[in-house]
Design a protein around this motif. Structure first.
Motif, PDB file in Angstrom:
ATOM      1  N   VAL A 100       0.891  -1.080   0.090  1.00 28.66           N
ATOM      2  CA  VAL A 100       0.040   0.007  -0.077  1.00 28.66           C
ATOM      3  C   VAL A 100       0.899   1.318   0.079  1.00 28.66           C
ATOM      4  O   VAL A 100       1.882   1.220   0.778  1.00 28.66           O
ATOM      5  N   GLY A 101       0.568   2.100  -0.942  1.00 24.98           N
ATOM      6  CA  GLY A 101       1.388   3.319  -1.065  1.00 24.98           C
ATOM      7  C   GLY A 101       2.619   3.132  -1.915  1.00 24.98           C
ATOM      8  O   GLY A 101       3.394   3.969  -2.415  1.00 24.98           O
ATOM      9  N   MET A 102       3.022   1.967  -2.538  1.00 23.85           N
ATOM     10  CA  MET A 102       4.040   1.720  -3.308  1.00 23.85           C
ATOM     11  C   MET A 102       3.730   0.845  -4.567  1.00 23.85           C
ATOM     12  O   MET A 102       4.442  -0.003  -4.977  1.00 23.85           O
ATOM     13  N   SER A 103       2.555   0.982  -4.956  1.00 24.37           N
ATOM     14  CA  SER A 103       2.008   0.333  -6.079  1.00 24.37           C
ATOM     15  C   SER A 103       2.865   0.601  -7.699  1.00 24.37           C
ATOM     16  O   SER A 103       2.948  -0.262  -8.160  1.00 24.37           O
ATOM     17  N   GLY A 104       3.424   1.901  -7.657  1.00 24.51           N
ATOM     18  CA  GLY A 104       4.060   2.000  -8.550  1.00 24.51           C
ATOM     19  C   GLY A 104       5.457   1.387  -8.851  1.00 24.51           C
ATOM     20  O   GLY A 104       5.876   1.057 -10.059  1.00 24.51           O
ATOM     21  N   ALA A 105       6.150   0.666  -7.616  1.00 24.36           N
ATOM     22  CA  ALA A 105       7.137   0.054  -7.830  1.00 24.36           C
ATOM     23  C   ALA A 105       6.981  -1.503  -8.820  1.00 24.36           C
ATOM     24  O   ALA A 105       7.661  -1.831  -9.367  1.00 24.36           O
ATOM     25  N   THR A 160       3.048 -11.796 -14.529  1.00 24.98           N
ATOM     26  CA  THR A 160       2.166 -11.898 -13.405  1.00 24.98           C
ATOM     27  C   THR A 160       2.590 -11.029 -12.425  1.00 24.98           C
ATOM     28  O   THR A 160       3.708 -11.219 -11.765  1.00 24.98           O
ATOM     29  N   MET A 161       1.840 -10.250 -11.732  1.00 17.94           N
ATOM     30  CA  MET A 161       2.088  -9.235 -10.944  1.00 17.94           C
ATOM     31  C   MET A 161       1.401  -9.795  -9.469  1.00 17.94           C
ATOM     32  O   MET A 161       0.183  -9.673  -9.306  1.00 17.94           O
ATOM     33  N   ALA A 162       2.449 -10.332  -8.573  1.00 22.11           N
ATOM     34  CA  ALA A 162       1.962 -11.017  -7.339  1.00 22.11           C
ATOM     35  C   ALA A 162       2.099  -9.806  -6.280  1.00 22.11           C
ATOM     36  O   ALA A 162       3.143  -9.521  -5.797  1.00 22.11           O
ATOM     37  N   THR A 163       1.039  -9.454  -5.752  1.00 23.44           N
ATOM     38  CA  THR A 163       0.968  -8.188  -4.776  1.00 23.44           C
ATOM     39  C   THR A 163      -0.082  -8.251  -4.081  1.00 23.44           C
ATOM     40  O   THR A 163      -1.216  -8.973  -4.047  1.00 23.44           O
ATOM     41  N   VAL A 164      -0.136  -7.254  -2.978  1.00 28.39           N
ATOM     42  CA  VAL A 164      -1.087  -7.359  -1.723  1.00 28.39           C
ATOM     43  C   VAL A 164      -2.675  -6.932  -2.415  1.00 28.39           C
ATOM     44  O   VAL A 164      -2.716  -6.107  -3.508  1.00 28.39           O
ATOM     45  N   ALA A 165      -3.623  -7.564  -2.078  1.00 31.43           N
ATOM     46  CA  ALA A 165      -4.923  -7.426  -2.647  1.00 31.43           C
ATOM     47  C   ALA A 165      -5.374  -6.061  -2.395  1.00 31.43           C
ATOM     48  O   ALA A 165      -6.026  -5.815  -3.444  1.00 31.43           O
ATOM     49  N   ARG A 205      -6.301  -4.377  -7.722  1.00 34.07           N
ATOM     50  CA  ARG A 205      -7.035  -3.730  -8.806  1.00 34.07           C
ATOM     51  C   ARG A 205      -6.315  -2.566  -9.269  1.00 34.07           C
ATOM     52  O   ARG A 205      -6.251  -2.249 -10.682  1.00 34.07           O
ATOM     53  N   GLU A 206      -5.539  -1.666  -8.591  1.00 32.13           N
ATOM     54  CA  GLU A 206      -4.970  -0.583  -9.163  1.00 32.13           C
ATOM     55  C   GLU A 206      -3.938  -0.970 -10.133  1.00 32.13           C
ATOM     56  O   GLU A 206      -3.673  -0.316 -11.141  1.00 32.13           O
ATOM     57  N   VAL A 207      -3.127  -1.759  -9.668  1.00 29.52           N
ATOM     58  CA  VAL A 207      -2.007  -2.122 -10.730  1.00 29.52           C
ATOM     59  C   VAL A 207      -2.433  -3.109 -11.999  1.00 29.52           C
ATOM     60  O   VAL A 207      -1.975  -2.843 -13.042  1.00 29.52           O
ATOM     61  N   ASP A 208      -3.577  -3.664 -11.778  1.00 25.36           N
ATOM     62  CA  ASP A 208      -4.327  -4.214 -12.828  1.00 25.36           C
ATOM     63  C   ASP A 208      -4.724  -3.274 -13.806  1.00 25.36           C
ATOM     64  O   ASP A 208      -4.519  -3.647 -15.152  1.00 25.36           O
ATOM     65  N   GLN A 209      -5.293  -2.259 -13.477  1.00 29.58           N
ATOM     66  CA  GLN A 209      -5.770  -1.137 -14.318  1.00 29.58           C
ATOM     67  C   GLN A 209      -4.590  -0.297 -14.811  1.00 29.58           C
ATOM     68  O   GLN A 209      -4.749   0.448 -15.918  1.00 29.58           O
ATOM     69  N   THR A 210      -3.161  -0.245 -14.113  1.00 25.63           N
ATOM     70  CA  THR A 210      -2.188   0.448 -14.609  1.00 25.63           C
ATOM     71  C   THR A 210      -1.640  -0.321 -15.914  1.00 25.63           C
ATOM     72  O   THR A 210      -0.948   0.326 -16.877  1.00 25.63           O
ATOM     73  N   VAL A 211      -1.440  -1.597 -15.531  1.00 31.23           N
ATOM     74  CA  VAL A 211      -0.704  -2.454 -16.420  1.00 31.23           C
ATOM     75  C   VAL A 211      -1.495  -3.631 -16.952  1.00 31.23           C
ATOM     76  O   VAL A 211      -1.752  -4.600 -16.491  1.00 31.23           O
ATOM     77  N   VAL A 212      -2.154  -3.235 -17.976  1.00 30.70           N
ATOM     78  CA  VAL A 212      -3.480  -4.103 -18.547  1.00 30.70           C
ATOM     79  C   VAL A 212      -3.000  -5.214 -19.067  1.00 30.70           C
ATOM     80  O   VAL A 212      -3.749  -6.209 -19.196  1.00 30.70           O
TER      81      VAL A 212
END
Length: 500
Positions: A243-248, A265-270, A274-281
């Protein structure tokens, strides 16, 4: 180089011939820098070693070509010995001065080019006395300088500068680049480096420190077959973000995709999935259990290991934070992953207390620390790492049994075998947050494409640095942001494929 020089002489090339060839290369560089020979005033500043001999050859040739050289000796010219002495005796019709004479300042002020033939690659420590004074005067004059082999005052092995040192316009180095003009700050003082072939056969890697060139990187990248598909060109899992480091996470994923990963595949906190999924479609997402602080929890280990069994390589670290539960998860993952892995950023910080986890891995591993992260891994300070970047990278590669990318200007890449390269791409445009995350994506993609870890490490660093160089020319060093890099990387890989 000293050994190669001795071997050339033992094979039958007289040292006087080598000196003549070196002086000729210097004289030709002076003509290029000065825009011609006829009527040009050239000040040749000589010490008392073989560099002085090269300078004397250059002065003799320049005089024959119509220039007006003046030779300045920092010591009594009678102290010259060997081949340098022979070339002093061959010098005819060239004005000579001893440093300290009032006419030196006048000759320097009206010179078109200065030749630095004071000390060579064997120099260590700090210049003093007349040598230091001459260097300071030449630098203050603003005249273009052609340095012989290495700018005087630069340590030929480390590139360190402990006192006054020549700021060269061009450095003519004999047979091969010397480490002191490849690493910083020696590389900056060398100006444009020209390698002169004087008939010395040089050793080949891994016996020497290498510098990757475009064709070397292109060979690692390879050509993509016409029948390629997303799983044949390399699949990647990236464990990153909080949280707060989705850009990385987003930057690492984009770096991988633009380098050519077939599936990311982007493995990240739940919370941020959704945020990174929309950024890197273009990437898929694996939501992970998280702590109350929004970082990956211990329960993430199982899902990551399960998904890792379906990919070719894993990257772990960007934006994870050092939450204690996250640290424990990272340690378990690095120890358990049975495939190639890149560890960066907080992944490295998590291992700082127990770097043996890396050493005990039996699968290919690349680590990409900056000096602070490497210092923590080695139990020392970043200042100690910076004081001996080459030695620190080699030590880390041996202790961690991993390919190590010590990031920074002129990144050092070392392998446990002892092989080492200096990456000469990249510069101040990369001095902005997030660029290291992009490098993680580039490197893990090369690993996924079956490159060995050492090659993936140096080729990835070269591609990343070249993209920064391209953007610096377009936007300026201050105008580049990490998000600019992935598209530039795609252009770099296109150019590399054309090399093939």
């Amino acid at each position: 180089m000293a050994a190669a020089d001795r071997a050339a002489i033992a094979a039958g090339t007289p040292p006087l011939v080598l000196m003549e060839r070196a002086g000729w290369a210097v004289a030709e560089a002076v003509v290029r820098v000065g825009g011609g020979a006829y009527g040009r005033r050239v000040l040749v500043v000589c010490g008392k070693g073989n560099n002085a001999g090269d300078g004397l050859v250059a002065a003799r040739l320049l005089a024959a070509w119509g220039a007006m050289p003046t030779v300045v000796f920092l010591d009594d010219p009678a102290s010259l010995k060997g081949d340098a002495r022979t070339n002093l005796e061959r010098l005819r019709g060239v004005r000579r001065l001893v440093f300290g004479q009032p006419s030196f300042g006048r000759e320097l002020a009206r010179s078109d080019v200065v030749v630095d033939a004071i000390v060579g690659t064997g120099f260590r420590g700090s210049l003093s006395g007349p040598a230091a004074a001459a260097v300071e005067a030449v630098n203050a004059s603003g005249r273009p300088v052609v340095a012989v082999d290495i700018p005087s005052g630069v340590d030929g092995v480390t590139g360190h500068v402990e006192g006054p040192a020549i700021r060269g316009t061009v450095t003519v180095t004999m047979a091969a680049p010397k480490l002191g003009i490849v690493v910083h700050p020696g590389s900056e003082l060398a100006g444009t480096v020209e390698v002169a072939d004087i008939g010395i056969a040089t050793p080949r890697p891994p016996a020497v420190v290498g510098m990757p060139e475009a064709r070397d990187v292109a060979a690692v990248l390879g050509r993509r077959p016409l029948d390629s598909h997303k799983r044949s060109v390399g699949t990647v899992l990236i464990v990153a973000g909080s949280v707060g480091m989705s850009g990385a996470m987003a930057l690492a994923a984009l770096g991988a995709l633009r380098t050519g990963a077939g599936l990311v595949t982007m493995a990240t906190v739940a919370s941020i999935a959704r945020e990174v999924d929309q950024t890197v479609v273009e990437a898929t997402t694996l939501p992970l259990p998280e702590t109350t602080r929004g970082t990956i929890a211990a329960g993430a280990v199982g899902p990551v290991l399960e998904r890792a069994s379906t990919v070719d390589a894993v990257a772990i670290g960007p934006g994870l934070t050092t939450n204690p539960e996250t640290v424990e998860a990272v340690r378990k993952l690095v120890a358990a992953l049975e495939l190639p892995v890149v560890v960066d950023a907080d992944g490295l910080n998590a291992l700082a207390g127990d770097p043996g986890i890396l050493a005990h891995r039996t699968f290919p591993t690349v680590v990409t620390p900056h000096p602070g992260e490497l210092g923590r891994l080695l139990g020392t300070w970043s200042s100690e790492v910076q004081a001996d970047r080459l030695g620190s990278a080699r030590d880390a590669a041996h202790r961690l049994q991993a390919a190590v990318v010590l990031k920074g200007y002129r990144s050092i890449v070392a392998d446990p075998s002892g092989a080492t390269v200096v990456v000469t791409t990249g510069g101040p445009a990369l001095a902005t947050g997030g660029t290291g995350d992009v490098l993680t994506g580039v490197t893990v993609t090369l690993l996924a494409g079956r490159a060995d870890p050492f090659a993936a490490a140096w080729a990835g660093s070269w591609i990343h640095g070249r993209a920064g160089d391209v953007l610096e020319r377009l936007l300026g060093a201050r105008g580049v942001v990490a998000g600019d890099l992935p598209a530039a990387i795609a252009g770099v890989t296109r150019d590399l494929e054309e090399e093939l």
